[in-house]
Design a protein around this motif. Structure first.
Motif, PDB file in Angstrom:
ATOM      1  N   ALA A  20       1.694  12.024  -8.000  1.00  0.00           N
ATOM      2  CA  ALA A  20       0.859  12.332  -9.183  1.00  0.00           C
ATOM      3  C   ALA A  20      -0.023  13.529  -8.900  1.00  0.00           C
ATOM      4  O   ALA A  20      -0.228  14.389  -9.753  1.00  0.00           O
ATOM      5  CB  ALA A  20       0.021  11.105  -9.548  1.00  0.00           C
ATOM      6  N   ARG A  21      -0.572  13.617  -7.696  1.00  0.00           N
ATOM      7  CA  ARG A  21      -1.414  14.763  -7.359  1.00  0.00           C
ATOM      8  C   ARG A  21      -0.601  16.056  -7.369  1.00  0.00           C
ATOM      9  O   ARG A  21      -1.084  17.103  -7.816  1.00  0.00           O
ATOM     10  CB  ARG A  21      -2.038  14.546  -5.984  1.00  0.00           C
ATOM     11  CG  ARG A  21      -3.140  13.481  -5.970  1.00  0.00           C
ATOM     12  CD  ARG A  21      -3.669  13.266  -4.573  1.00  0.00           C
ATOM     13  NE  ARG A  21      -4.737  12.240  -4.579  1.00  0.00           N
ATOM     14  CZ  ARG A  21      -5.327  11.796  -3.460  1.00  0.00           C
ATOM     15  NH1 ARG A  21      -4.951  12.280  -2.267  1.00  0.00           N
ATOM     16  NH2 ARG A  21      -6.272  10.887  -3.560  1.00  0.00           N
ATOM     17  N   GLU A  22       0.604  15.981  -6.827  1.00  0.00           N
ATOM     18  CA  GLU A  22       1.437  17.184  -6.851  1.00  0.00           C
ATOM     19  C   GLU A  22       1.727  17.633  -8.285  1.00  0.00           C
ATOM     20  O   GLU A  22       1.674  18.829  -8.599  1.00  0.00           O
ATOM     21  CB  GLU A  22       2.744  16.902  -6.105  1.00  0.00           C
ATOM     22  CG  GLU A  22       2.562  16.708  -4.601  1.00  0.00           C
ATOM     23  CD  GLU A  22       3.876  16.381  -3.932  1.00  0.00           C
ATOM     24  OE1 GLU A  22       4.895  16.272  -4.673  1.00  0.00           O
ATOM     25  OE2 GLU A  22       3.905  16.220  -2.686  1.00  0.00           O
ATOM     26  N   ARG A  23       2.038  16.682  -9.129  1.00  0.00           N
ATOM     27  CA  ARG A  23       2.306  17.041 -10.527  1.00  0.00           C
ATOM     28  C   ARG A  23       1.067  17.636 -11.187  1.00  0.00           C
ATOM     29  O   ARG A  23       1.169  18.608 -11.951  1.00  0.00           O
ATOM     30  CB  ARG A  23       2.772  15.813 -11.302  1.00  0.00           C
ATOM     31  CG  ARG A  23       4.186  15.376 -10.963  1.00  0.00           C
ATOM     32  CD  ARG A  23       4.729  14.439 -12.015  1.00  0.00           C
ATOM     33  NE  ARG A  23       3.974  13.204 -12.112  1.00  0.00           N
ATOM     34  CZ  ARG A  23       4.215  12.106 -11.420  1.00  0.00           C
ATOM     35  NH1 ARG A  23       5.232  12.078 -10.571  1.00  0.00           N
ATOM     36  NH2 ARG A  23       3.476  11.032 -11.564  1.00  0.00           N
ATOM     37  N   VAL A  24      -0.107  17.060 -10.874  1.00  0.00           N
ATOM     38  CA  VAL A  24      -1.341  17.590 -11.463  1.00  0.00           C
ATOM     39  C   VAL A  24      -1.605  19.011 -10.967  1.00  0.00           C
ATOM     40  O   VAL A  24      -1.986  19.900 -11.729  1.00  0.00           O
ATOM     41  CB  VAL A  24      -2.516  16.659 -11.144  1.00  0.00           C
ATOM     42  CG1 VAL A  24      -3.836  17.312 -11.533  1.00  0.00           C
ATOM     43  CG2 VAL A  24      -2.366  15.334 -11.870  1.00  0.00           C
TER      44      VAL A  24
ATOM     45  N   VAL B 249       0.827  -1.208   0.000  1.00  0.00           N
ATOM     46  CA  VAL B 249       0.000   0.000   0.000  1.00  0.00           C
ATOM     47  C   VAL B 249       0.860   1.255   0.000  1.00  0.00           C
ATOM     48  O   VAL B 249       0.528   2.266  -0.624  1.00  0.00           O
ATOM     49  CB  VAL B 249      -0.948  -0.015   1.244  1.00  0.00           C
ATOM     50  CG1 VAL B 249      -1.809   1.247   1.288  1.00  0.00           C
ATOM     51  CG2 VAL B 249      -1.822  -1.249   1.211  1.00  0.00           C
ATOM     52  N   LEU B 250       1.973   1.261   0.695  1.00  0.00           N
ATOM     53  CA  LEU B 250       2.794   2.449   0.836  1.00  0.00           C
ATOM     54  C   LEU B 250       3.333   2.958  -0.510  1.00  0.00           C
ATOM     55  O   LEU B 250       3.232   4.156  -0.795  1.00  0.00           O
ATOM     56  CB  LEU B 250       3.958   2.159   1.804  1.00  0.00           C
ATOM     57  CG  LEU B 250       4.877   3.348   2.117  1.00  0.00           C
ATOM     58  CD1 LEU B 250       4.075   4.491   2.732  1.00  0.00           C
ATOM     59  CD2 LEU B 250       5.989   2.905   3.068  1.00  0.00           C
ATOM     60  N   PRO B 251       3.883   2.142  -1.309  1.00  0.00           N
ATOM     61  CA  PRO B 251       4.336   2.663  -2.622  1.00  0.00           C
ATOM     62  C   PRO B 251       3.206   3.250  -3.443  1.00  0.00           C
ATOM     63  O   PRO B 251       3.396   4.224  -4.151  1.00  0.00           O
ATOM     64  CB  PRO B 251       4.935   1.428  -3.285  1.00  0.00           C
ATOM     65  CG  PRO B 251       5.365   0.548  -2.175  1.00  0.00           C
ATOM     66  CD  PRO B 251       4.329   0.734  -1.104  1.00  0.00           C
ATOM     67  N   LEU B 252       2.001   2.631  -3.330  1.00  0.00           N
ATOM     68  CA  LEU B 252       0.877   3.179  -4.087  1.00  0.00           C
ATOM     69  C   LEU B 252       0.495   4.558  -3.584  1.00  0.00           C
ATOM     70  O   LEU B 252       0.204   5.473  -4.380  1.00  0.00           O
ATOM     71  CB  LEU B 252      -0.328   2.241  -3.989  1.00  0.00           C
ATOM     72  CG  LEU B 252      -0.178   0.897  -4.735  1.00  0.00           C
ATOM     73  CD1 LEU B 252      -1.393   0.015  -4.475  1.00  0.00           C
ATOM     74  CD2 LEU B 252      -0.020   1.146  -6.221  1.00  0.00           C
ATOM     75  N   GLN B 253       0.530   4.734  -2.289  1.00  0.00           N
ATOM     76  CA  GLN B 253       0.194   6.047  -1.722  1.00  0.00           C
ATOM     77  C   GLN B 253       1.219   7.102  -2.146  1.00  0.00           C
ATOM     78  O   GLN B 253       0.868   8.235  -2.509  1.00  0.00           O
ATOM     79  CB  GLN B 253       0.140   5.960  -0.206  1.00  0.00           C
ATOM     80  CG  GLN B 253      -1.053   5.137   0.305  1.00  0.00           C
ATOM     81  CD  GLN B 253      -1.059   5.024   1.818  1.00  0.00           C
ATOM     82  OE1 GLN B 253      -0.115   5.443   2.475  1.00  0.00           O
ATOM     83  NE2 GLN B 253      -2.139   4.462   2.377  1.00  0.00           N
ATOM     84  N   ARG B 254       2.498   6.732  -2.102  1.00  0.00           N
ATOM     85  CA  ARG B 254       3.539   7.676  -2.509  1.00  0.00           C
ATOM     86  C   ARG B 254       3.377   8.071  -3.982  1.00  0.00           C
ATOM     87  O   ARG B 254       3.492   9.243  -4.349  1.00  0.00           O
ATOM     88  CB  ARG B 254       4.917   7.063  -2.283  1.00  0.00           C
ATOM     89  CG  ARG B 254       5.276   6.890  -0.808  1.00  0.00           C
ATOM     90  CD  ARG B 254       6.645   6.257  -0.698  1.00  0.00           C
ATOM     91  NE  ARG B 254       7.039   6.089   0.698  1.00  0.00           N
ATOM     92  CZ  ARG B 254       8.138   5.482   1.115  1.00  0.00           C
ATOM     93  NH1 ARG B 254       8.977   4.995   0.186  1.00  0.00           N
ATOM     94  NH2 ARG B 254       8.419   5.374   2.402  1.00  0.00           N
ATOM     95  N   ALA B 255       3.091   7.097  -4.782  1.00  0.00           N
ATOM     96  CA  ALA B 255       2.903   7.391  -6.210  1.00  0.00           C
ATOM     97  C   ALA B 255       1.689   8.280  -6.422  1.00  0.00           C
ATOM     98  O   ALA B 255       1.707   9.186  -7.271  1.00  0.00           O
ATOM     99  CB  ALA B 255       2.747   6.084  -6.991  1.00  0.00           C
TER     100      ALA B 255
END
Length: 536
Positions: free
Chosen positions: A412-416, A402-408
């Motif tokens: 992605a939200r920051e980039r958006v 779960v942790l890698p998915l949350q980081r990704a």
């Protein structure tokens, strides 16, 4: 008495050196005014730069100085040469400058035939040592020359004999170079003629000879001495044109005979050597032509006989075609039988496979069983593939946390979000630039008074129909048509009345009617004077 007194009382006369020399000169010239002296030439180096020749005559016990003045030297029949025994004719004189005596030569001639032969042998030996008589230098004569050059005297019998002989044997073009064939200048003239013929161009007005004949009749050694000239021998040896020497008779030999390419015994013999006999050539050609025709006839006969023999050995066309024709007939029979058998077999198979409802039902049933079988196999394979994919996906899900998915997701939200902010700033900047450009264009339009509002401010009005389209001409207005008049400060509506006139030409202007009451201001009169009826 003293010795001086005795000498002064002698009766001997006193002479000066010049008086003694003059007395001796007169005595010698008076005593030996004209003499012939025989001796060997010594110390000869050729004529001096002044043209005079100085040398000495000697024998085994004495020596006598000699001089040949320029005018006399040019008239000599023989040129002096070192070691040559000569007979000099002249007068004796003294030369006071050196207290010696000398002979002034008026004529010079060899001392007999033996001296000439000795001189000739010496020249022959020297020229042979240089290779001028080498057989390897000699050229072959052309078999059938086109032009013959003859170097001889034009008035003697030699040229007539040569021309007559050439005319009898093979008439062709003869070019004669006239020279003197006897005397002190004979050798030089003949040498100049040989050089002149070699200098002629091939395409010049005077044809260049293919062979040269140097000819002269017989005579004594002295008469033929000009053809023993060294310069003439060198000119003949260096000639590019083959040279035939025909000087004297059979027993006469000169240096030119040794230097020439071919020696002829007589001038007539030279003409015979130079050209073939035309009649003999014609006879030879006729003989060869007859032999050629006979050979060709015999060869054709032999070929014809060989062809006939080969033709008899070959089989007849029917024999050659008999075996292929039989094979063709057999193949034709087998083909007919094969076609018949094939048709029968096809007909039997077609009869056995005749269609019927039972046959169709049976075949349809077979096809359904095959289709059901293939469908069941495909479903089994699909279920096995799904199970395999599920197991594979389960393994992948187990490896993910779960942790890698949350980081990704956060990244992605920051980039958006960053991209959205950049997009908003870019859109705002773009709108600002467009707004500034529009404001500047409007300001420019207002400055130039080209905008629609500026035009209306000057007293003009826009006429629009009931659909909002611009009415440009009076002809477009109809009776009862609703119109909209747009001014600078507002709009007004009107209806075209019955007095609406038809469009007129500009040549008949009418005064404009007063503006309608609904219009807030009076429109300006048109400049062209075009009239219009009431719009109410």
């Amino acid at each position: 008495m003293s010795e001086i007194d005795i000498e002064s009382r002698t009766n001997a006369a006193e002479y000066t050196v010049s008086e003694i020399s003059g007395a001796l000169k007169r005595t010698v010239e008076d005593q030996f005014g004209h003499v012939r002296v025989r001796g060997e030439i010594s110390g000869y180096r050729g004529p001096h730069s002044s043209g005079h020749a100085y040398f000495a005559l000697k024998d085994d016990r004495a020596r006598l100085d000699a001089v040949v003045w320029k005018g006399t030297f040019s008239r000599l029949k023989f040129r002096p040469e070192e070691g040559m025994e000569v007979i000099a004719t002249g007068k004796l004189t003294t030369y006071p400058g050196k207290s010696n005596y000398q002979i002034v030569i008026d004529n010079l001639e060899p001392a007999g035939a033996g001296a000439l032969m000795a001189l000739l042998e010496e020249r022959k030996r020297r020229l042979a040592a240089e290779g001028l008589f080498d057989p390897a230098r000699k050229q072959l004569l052309p078999y059938m020359p086109r032009v013959i050059g003859v170097v001889t005297s034009p008035t003697g019998a030699v040229i007539r004999d040569i021309l007559h002989r050439i005319r009898d044997r093979f008439p062709l073009h003869v070019v004669v170079w006239p020279v003197r064939v006897q005397g002190e200048t004979a050798g030089a003239e003949v040498a100049a003629a040989v050089h002149g013929f070699n200098a002629l161009p091939w395409d010049g007005p005077i044809p260049r000879p293919d062979v040269l004949i140097v000819a002269r009749g017989g005579g004594s050694l002295e008469d033929l001495w000009g053809f023993n000239d060294e310069a003439l021998a060198r000119a003949v040896a260096a000639s590019d044109i083959p040279v035939i020497s025909a000087v004297g008779h059979e027993t006469d030999w000169t240096l030119i005979d040794l230097a020439a390419d071919v020696r002829a015994p007589t001038p007539t013999g030279a003409a015979e050597i130079a050209v073939p006999v035309k009649a003999d050539l014609e006879a030879t050609l006729g003989n060869l032509s007859a032999r050629l025709r006979a050979c060709m006839s015999r060869a054709i006969d032999r070929k014809r006989q060989a062809a006939r023999a080969a033709m008899r050995a070959l089989p007849q066309p029917d024999q050659l075609l008999a075996v292929p024709r039989r094979r063709f007939d057999e193949a034709t029979g087998r083909l007919e039988r094969g076609l018949s058998v094939g048709v029968e077999r096809k007909r039997a198979r077609f009869a056995a496979a005749r269609l019927s409802p039972a046959t169709l039902s049976r075949r349809i049933g077979e096809w359904r069983r095959l289709a059901d079988r293939d469908l069941s196999r495909a479903q089994a394979a699909l279920r096995a593939s799904l199970a395999l994919n599920r197991r594979h996906l389960g393994g992948v899900r187990a490896r993910l946390t779960v942790l890698p998915l949350q980081r990704a997701t956060l990244k992605a939200r920051e980039r958006v979000a960053t991209a959205g902010q950049r997009q908003e700033r870019a859109i705002a900047a773009r709108l600002e630039r467009l707004r500034a450009a529009l404001t500047q264009a409007d300001r420019l339009l207002s400055t130039l008074k080209l905008s629609e509002q500026a035009i209306l401010e000057r007293g003009y009005a826009l006429v629009l129909d009931d659909s909002g389209a611009l009415v440009r001409r009076a002809a477009d207005v109809r009776h009862g048509m609703g119109l909209e008049l747009r001014f600078a400060d507002g709009s007004a509506h009107a209806v075209a009345g019955e007095g609406t006139p038809a469009p007129s030409t500009p040549s008949a202007p009418k005064p404009a009617l007063p503006a309608p009451k609904l219009a807030p201001r009076q429109p300006a009169k048109p400049k062209d004077g075009g009239g219009q009826g009431s719009l109410f």
